[in-house]
Scaffold this motif. Structure first.
Motif, PDB file in Angstrom:
ATOM      1  N   VAL A 137       1.384   5.927  -3.408  1.00  0.00           N
ATOM      2  CA  VAL A 137       1.119   4.548  -3.832  1.00  0.00           C
ATOM      3  C   VAL A 137       1.574   3.591  -2.733  1.00  0.00           C
ATOM      4  CG1 VAL A 137       1.495   2.793  -5.603  1.00  0.00           C
ATOM      5  CG2 VAL A 137       1.549   5.214  -6.231  1.00  0.00           C
ATOM      6  N   ARG A 138       0.707   2.618  -2.430  1.00  0.00           N
ATOM      7  CA  ARG A 138       1.078   1.528  -1.526  1.00  0.00           C
ATOM      8  C   ARG A 138       1.026   0.238  -2.337  1.00  0.00           C
ATOM      9  NH1 ARG A 138      -2.601   1.722   3.713  1.00  0.00           N
ATOM     10  NH2 ARG A 138      -1.348  -0.156   4.113  1.00  0.00           N
ATOM     11  N   ILE A 139       2.184  -0.375  -2.559  1.00  0.00           N
ATOM     12  CA  ILE A 139       2.249  -1.565  -3.399  1.00  0.00           C
ATOM     13  C   ILE A 139       3.447  -2.409  -2.979  1.00  0.00           C
ATOM     14  CG2 ILE A 139       3.623  -0.419  -5.199  1.00  0.00           C
ATOM     15  CD1 ILE A 139       2.035  -2.096  -7.261  1.00  0.00           C
ATOM     16  N   GLU A 140       3.301  -3.719  -3.061  1.00  0.00           N
ATOM     17  CA  GLU A 140       4.403  -4.626  -2.767  1.00  0.00           C
ATOM     18  C   GLU A 140       5.176  -4.918  -4.047  1.00  0.00           C
ATOM     19  OE1 GLU A 140       2.788  -8.085  -0.926  1.00  0.00           O
ATOM     20  OE2 GLU A 140       2.253  -7.046   0.935  1.00  0.00           O
ATOM     21  N   GLY A 162      -1.862 -10.271 -10.758  1.00  0.00           N
ATOM     22  CA  GLY A 162      -2.495 -10.668  -9.512  1.00  0.00           C
ATOM     23  C   GLY A 162      -2.307  -9.723  -8.339  1.00  0.00           C
ATOM     24  N   LEU A 163      -1.732  -8.544  -8.557  1.00  0.00           N
ATOM     25  CA  LEU A 163      -1.449  -7.633  -7.450  1.00  0.00           C
ATOM     26  C   LEU A 163      -2.671  -6.820  -7.043  1.00  0.00           C
ATOM     27  CD1 LEU A 163       2.049  -6.034  -8.204  1.00  0.00           C
ATOM     28  CD2 LEU A 163       1.480  -7.778  -6.506  1.00  0.00           C
ATOM     29  N   THR A 164      -2.740  -6.489  -5.765  1.00  0.00           N
ATOM     30  CA  THR A 164      -3.686  -5.501  -5.251  1.00  0.00           C
ATOM     31  C   THR A 164      -2.867  -4.357  -4.658  1.00  0.00           C
ATOM     32  OG1 THR A 164      -5.439  -7.105  -4.796  1.00  0.00           O
ATOM     33  CG2 THR A 164      -5.510  -5.036  -3.574  1.00  0.00           C
ATOM     34  N   TYR A 165      -3.196  -3.121  -5.037  1.00  0.00           N
ATOM     35  CA  TYR A 165      -2.435  -1.972  -4.572  1.00  0.00           C
ATOM     36  C   TYR A 165      -3.375  -0.790  -4.375  1.00  0.00           C
ATOM     37  CZ  TYR A 165      -2.544  -1.008  -9.647  1.00  0.00           C
ATOM     38  OH  TYR A 165      -2.929  -0.816 -10.952  1.00  0.00           O
ATOM     39  N   GLN A 166      -2.909   0.199  -3.637  1.00  0.00           N
ATOM     40  CA  GLN A 166      -3.731   1.368  -3.313  1.00  0.00           C
ATOM     41  C   GLN A 166      -3.052   2.634  -3.816  1.00  0.00           C
ATOM     42  OE1 GLN A 166      -4.342   3.256   0.835  1.00  0.00           O
ATOM     43  NE2 GLN A 166      -6.098   1.865   0.613  1.00  0.00           N
TER      44      GLN A 166
END
Length: 388
Positions: A137-140, A162-166
């Motif tokens: 997972v790539r997430i802030e 509102g997050l975008t993650y991969q």
């Protein structure tokens, strides 16, 4: 306003599902290294019955078959006869890559899929929707990892708004033979995930044994349960249904044969446990709708719950007992696999004849049509006995 998809407490299947979260009803994560056993089950009936669907998540994926891309939020593994909820678990920092799923051997065919997910600005979920099983997972933001369920949960107020993650995930393709030949699971896992309370009505186990009569192994039992609910048992998908209360709720559902994903997943998981099959319930979203720009839109009406059963060598494995929802897993189909099935905006509430547990499936109507309830009506047959 529309009830949002947020962590909430699970009631006893007593006619309502989930109300607004009260104080302290979120996922509480902190220095103690554990996550509270709260229930993040979505406000499913409110979401499924909205007049106008709202997009919750937008996906862009390189999956070969986005029609089979379920997004899982969390698993419910603690069953007390009335409710399913997550057990209290230890949490850790998010590893990269994520560990290999429990029970998965190197013999199962797989491909790694990359999915980019964007959450709506109004969607504030403490738990992270992801394809299962995730491998990275790539997430802030402030997120923690729960290893048993392979889930991520927000720390110190972090949520998905509102997050975008991969997410990198494994597209597992076990064969029916691999599932049928699965060896016994570890004793500790089987003991934990086949536990059923004494309050569970006896008819639940009796029905499970009747439905699966003639099955040679746990895999065949699981497929018979799935097909009884989704295809041949006379069940109807109905989001307006009223259900029973307390420990009799599953027995009432088996008698009335009307409900939606919560009822189907809860009942199949409970019945699987009575047969000695490790089972839990997953909560999240069924596959969304493909868009013209190549993305997939996941809406409130895609909110869903489904059972996961454990098979050694494969791990936790999705089944789909809810009629007209999602997709039948390819490894459970004996006929030509179907494509994605629609989620009707206005589910049918018409009555249906209830076949017996041992009634053979129609060979004249494909599984896809049976799940959509588009086959010619079968003659009425005797229903299973029910207490009272």
């Amino acid at each position: 306003g529309v009830a949002l998809v947020v962590p909430l407490a699970l009631p006893a299947m007593d006619g309502g599902l989930l109300g607004p979260a009260g104080p302290g009803a979120g996922a509480r994560v902190g220095g103690g290294g554990t996550i509270s056993a709260v229930n993040p089950l979505v406000s499913l009936r409110d979401s499924l019955n909205v007049d106008q669907d709202r997009t919750v998540l937008n996906l862009r994926t390189n999956s070969a078959d986005a029609s089979d891309l379920y997004l899982r939020i969390v698993s419910l593994d603690d069953f007390d006869g009335t409710t399913w909820k997550p057990s209290q678990r230890h949490i850790v920092g998010v590893p990269d890559p994520l560990p290999t799923p429990a029970g998965l051997s190197g013999d199962v065919r797989r491909a790694e899929v990359t999915t980019t997910i964007s959450a709506a600005n109004w969607y504030a979920q403490d738990w992270l929707p992801m394809p299962y099983p995730p491998s990275g997972v790539r997430i802030e933001g402030n997120w923690r990892y729960e290893p048993v369920g392979m889930t991520l949960v927000g720390d110190h107020g972090q949520n998905t708004r509102g997050l975008t993650y991969q997410v990198r995930s494994l597209d597992l393709r076990p064969t029916a033979e691999q599932l049928a030949d699965a060896p016994n699971p570890p004793a500790a896992l089987k003991r934990e995930y086949t536990e059923v309370p004494k309050s569970l009505p006896e008819i639940v186990g009796i029905t499970a044994r009747a439905v699966t009569d003639g099955a040679a192994n746990h895999y065949e039992q699981a497929v018979k349960l799935q097909d009884w609910f989704a295809l041949d048992g006379g069940f109807r998908y109905d989001t307006q249904v009223e259900v029973g209360t307390g420990s009799q709720a599953i027995a009432k559902f088996l008698a009335d044969k009307r409900g939606f994903c919560v009822h189907f997943s809860f009942a199949m998981a409970a019945m699987a446990r009575t047969l000695g099959i490790p089972a839990r319930v997953a909560v999240g979203f069924a596959p969304g709708a493909p868009q013209g720009d190549g993305t997939v839109a996941v809406g409130l009406k895609d909110a869903h719950a489904w059972p996961e059963l454990y098979f050694e060598g494969v791990g936790w494995t999705r089944f789909e007992p809810t009629p007209t929802r999602g997709t039948l897993p390819e490894y459970t189909q004996s006929d030509t696999p179907s494509t994605s099935l629609p989620n009707p905006a206005v589910p049918s509430t018409s009555a249906s004849a209830a076949p017996s547990a041992s009634a053979p499936a129609s060979t004249d109507c494909p599984a896809a049509q049976r799940r959509l309830q588009e086959c010619p009506s079968a003659s009425a047959q005797a229903a299973l006995p029910v207490d009272g």
